[in-house]
Scaffold this motif. Structure first.
Motif, PDB file in Angstrom:
ATOM      1  N   TYR A   1       0.497  39.171 -12.863  1.00 34.33           N
ATOM      2  CA  TYR A   1       0.111  38.971 -14.266  1.00 34.33           C
ATOM      3  C   TYR A   1      -1.215  39.696 -14.489  1.00 34.33           C
ATOM      4  N   LEU A   2      -1.159  40.919 -14.987  1.00 30.67           N
ATOM      5  CA  LEU A   2      -2.371  41.726 -15.125  1.00 30.67           C
ATOM      6  C   LEU A   2      -3.265  41.228 -16.250  1.00 30.67           C
ATOM      7  N   GLU A   3      -2.726  40.373 -17.120  1.00 32.94           N
ATOM      8  CA  GLU A   3      -3.548  39.829 -18.203  1.00 32.94           C
ATOM      9  C   GLU A   3      -4.342  38.602 -17.758  1.00 32.94           C
ATOM     10  N   GLU A   4      -4.093  38.109 -16.545  1.00 25.37           N
ATOM     11  CA  GLU A   4      -4.797  36.942 -16.025  1.00 25.37           C
ATOM     12  C   GLU A   4      -5.830  37.391 -14.996  1.00 25.37           C
ATOM     13  N   GLU A   5      -7.087  37.020 -15.225  1.00 26.52           N
ATOM     14  CA  GLU A   5      -8.178  37.500 -14.377  1.00 26.52           C
ATOM     15  C   GLU A   5      -7.992  37.072 -12.925  1.00 26.52           C
ATOM     16  N   GLU A   6      -7.597  35.826 -12.696  1.00 26.41           N
ATOM     17  CA  GLU A   6      -7.431  35.353 -11.322  1.00 26.41           C
ATOM     18  C   GLU A   6      -6.295  36.094 -10.606  1.00 26.41           C
ATOM     19  N   SER A   7      -5.223  36.415 -11.335  1.00 26.88           N
ATOM     20  CA  SER A   7      -4.118  37.151 -10.731  1.00 26.88           C
ATOM     21  C   SER A   7      -4.540  38.562 -10.351  1.00 26.88           C
ATOM     22  N   VAL A   8      -5.367  39.186 -11.192  1.00 18.52           N
ATOM     23  CA  VAL A   8      -5.854  40.537 -10.885  1.00 18.52           C
ATOM     24  C   VAL A   8      -6.764  40.496  -9.664  1.00 18.52           C
ATOM     25  N   GLU A   9      -7.610  39.451  -9.581  1.00 21.53           N
ATOM     26  CA  GLU A   9      -8.480  39.316  -8.407  1.00 21.53           C
ATOM     27  C   GLU A   9      -7.650  39.157  -7.138  1.00 21.53           C
ATOM     28  N   ARG A  10      -6.547  38.433  -7.219  1.00 18.26           N
ATOM     29  CA  ARG A  10      -5.660  38.286  -6.055  1.00 18.26           C
ATOM     30  C   ARG A  10      -5.057  39.632  -5.664  1.00 18.26           C
ATOM     31  N   LEU A  11      -4.661  40.437  -6.657  1.00 23.63           N
ATOM     32  CA  LEU A  11      -4.111  41.762  -6.372  1.00 23.63           C
ATOM     33  C   LEU A  11      -5.157  42.639  -5.684  1.00 23.63           C
ATOM     34  N   GLN A  12      -6.406  42.536  -6.135  1.00 26.46           N
ATOM     35  CA  GLN A  12      -7.472  43.318  -5.501  1.00 26.46           C
ATOM     36  C   GLN A  12      -7.668  42.904  -4.047  1.00 26.46           C
ATOM     37  N   ARG A  13      -7.559  41.600  -3.772  1.00 25.51           N
ATOM     38  CA  ARG A  13      -7.702  41.143  -2.387  1.00 25.51           C
ATOM     39  C   ARG A  13      -6.559  41.695  -1.528  1.00 25.51           C
ATOM     40  N   ILE A  14      -5.354  41.716  -2.090  1.00 25.55           N
ATOM     41  CA  ILE A  14      -4.199  42.265  -1.348  1.00 25.55           C
ATOM     42  C   ILE A  14      -4.433  43.733  -1.022  1.00 25.55           C
TER      43      ILE A  14
END
Length: 425
Positions: free
Chosen positions: A380-393
């Motif tokens: 979910y690129l519109e959700e900040e926490e989801s984007v942060e998780r993608l960055q960690r991956i």
């Protein structure tokens, strides 16, 4: 029209999206996350159906997509799975991956079924991401995209016996006299335009399938006439019946006809030339030419093939040759189906490249790879926490470090799949 080739697009259903929801009820303090998982997408299955005998259904419809899974909902309710899509094809259909030519399956038995395109798994709802550190996460996954690719279908008729021979040798009359098949029969010098199948009964409890293979002329193996299109239908037969115009009504020499057709079989596939074969010396009712040529046939091929004088037009000698064919079929084992290029019974570990970094056409960056593209598609690129998780991956995968080492600069565009990101330190 008879269609024995087709190219179609198949796609498994996408998984349903996981839900981001919070429990807000009276007298329930600190309700926490309450979003359910999405349902899995449906698979695309191919199923052999002996009631079909052509691929004409795929002439106008070329896209086949299974249903996607339903999205997850609040109250921790999971979405329903998508329905599978069953695509029916004639028995004898070979399925290949269009891009690589890899054989996926050879469907030779009625009811045989295989999964071709797998549906994507459903995305996880935010209930799945709750932890002691983050008790109210606004993180969920979108559904995984289903597998998609183009496949080529090739039909090879399943028949025990194949009728071969030059046009107007009497093959269509032969099959119409010994079976219930009713092909168009006339005194014309050109060939039948499609294979004909007929079931021949021998006694009360024996039968076999007979196929009239049209289009065989000199040069057929190189694509002359229609022979190249239909020679594939001889590949599954166990026995070949070579029908020859013994009377030479078309001005051809029957001895030379047999040599030419056998040469074409050899050029197309050497295994075909070695297949058991008997000669049906047709049009014996036309005398004296037929009698003279029958003697020449026996002199030339008598040591190599069994020769049976017949006349399809007046039903002469057909019972004898049909009984002999039935006897030979009891001695000849059935052909094995084509084996897939990858043996699914073996589990072989073959690691794939997780991602690949390269310059794009405009000097920016393009990242490819199934794994990284799947992670981005499910975020979910519109959700900040989801984007942060993608960055960690990406960081754990080593992608950030490789981009830096490759020379990425502030403001560069990084493309992954259908998405674009701007690089910032």
């Amino acid at each position: 029209m008879f269609y024995d080739r087709a190219k179609i697009y198949v796609k498994g259903g996408d998984g349903g999206n996981g839900c981001i929801a919070m429990r807000r009820e009276k007298y329930v303090p600190f309700g926490g996350p309450w979003g359910g998982d999405g349902g899995r997408g449906g698979d695309v299955l191919f199923k052999a159906d002996e009631g079909l005998n052509t691929l004409v259904d795929f002439r106008y419809k070329k896209h086949f997509k299974a249903d996607r899974g339903q999205h997850g909902m609040g109250r921790n309710m999971n979405g329903a799975a998508g329905d599978d899509l069953i695509v029916r094809v004639p028995t004898g259909t070979i399925i290949r991956e269009a891009e690589t030519g890899r054989i996926i399956a050879d469907l030779v038995e009625d009811g045989q079924e295989i999964r071709i395109a797998k549906g994507g798994r459903g995305g996880r709802g935010n209930v799945r991401f709750a932890s002691g550190v983050n008790k109210a996460p606004r993180i969920a996954e979108k559904g995984e995209p289903g597998e998609e690719f183009w496949v080529e279908l090739e039909l090879k008729l399943i028949a025990d016996v194949g009728l071969i021979g030059f046009p107007n040798a009497g093959k269509s009359t032969f099959i119409s006299m010994v079976s219930a098949a009713k092909p168009k029969v006339a005194d014309y010098p050109f060939t039948t335009l499609a294979p004909n199948l007929g079931v021949v009964s021998v006694g009360l409890d024996h039968s076999f399938v007979l196929a009239d293979i049209p289009g065989l002329i000199e040069g057929a193996s190189q694509g002359v006439g229609l022979g190249h299109e239909f020679l594939r239908h001889t590949e599954r037969t166990r026995l070949l019946v070579h029908v020859v115009d013994t009377a030479g009504t078309e001005g051809r020499d029957p001895v030379e006809d047999i040599k030419i057709i056998n040469r074409e079989l050899e050029l197309y596939d050497s295994k075909l030339a070695q297949r058991p074969q008997i000669i049906a010396a047709n049009k014996m009712d036309i005398k004296p030419q037929a009698e003279e040529n029958l003697a020449r046939l026996k002199e030339e091929f008598g040591d190599q093939y069994e020769i049976y004088p017949i006349s399809s037009a007046i039903n002469q000698g057909l019972d004898v040759i049909i009984r002999r064919v039935a006897q030979l079929l009891e001695q000849i084992p059935k052909q094995e189906p084509v084996q897939p290029d990858v043996d699914e019974r073996l589990t072989v570990f073959s690691p794939e490249e997780r991602y690949k970094v390269q310059r794009d056409y405009d000097g920016n960056w393009r990242i490819t790879g199934k794994e990284i593209e799947r992670h981005v598609a499910m975020t979910y690129l519109e959700e900040e926490e989801s984007v942060e998780r993608l960055q960690r991956i990406m960081r754990v995968m080593g992608l950030e470090r490789e981009l830096v080492d490759s020379g990425v600069k502030e403001g560069d565009i990084v493309r992954i799949g259908n998405w674009e990101f701007e690089w910032t330190q």
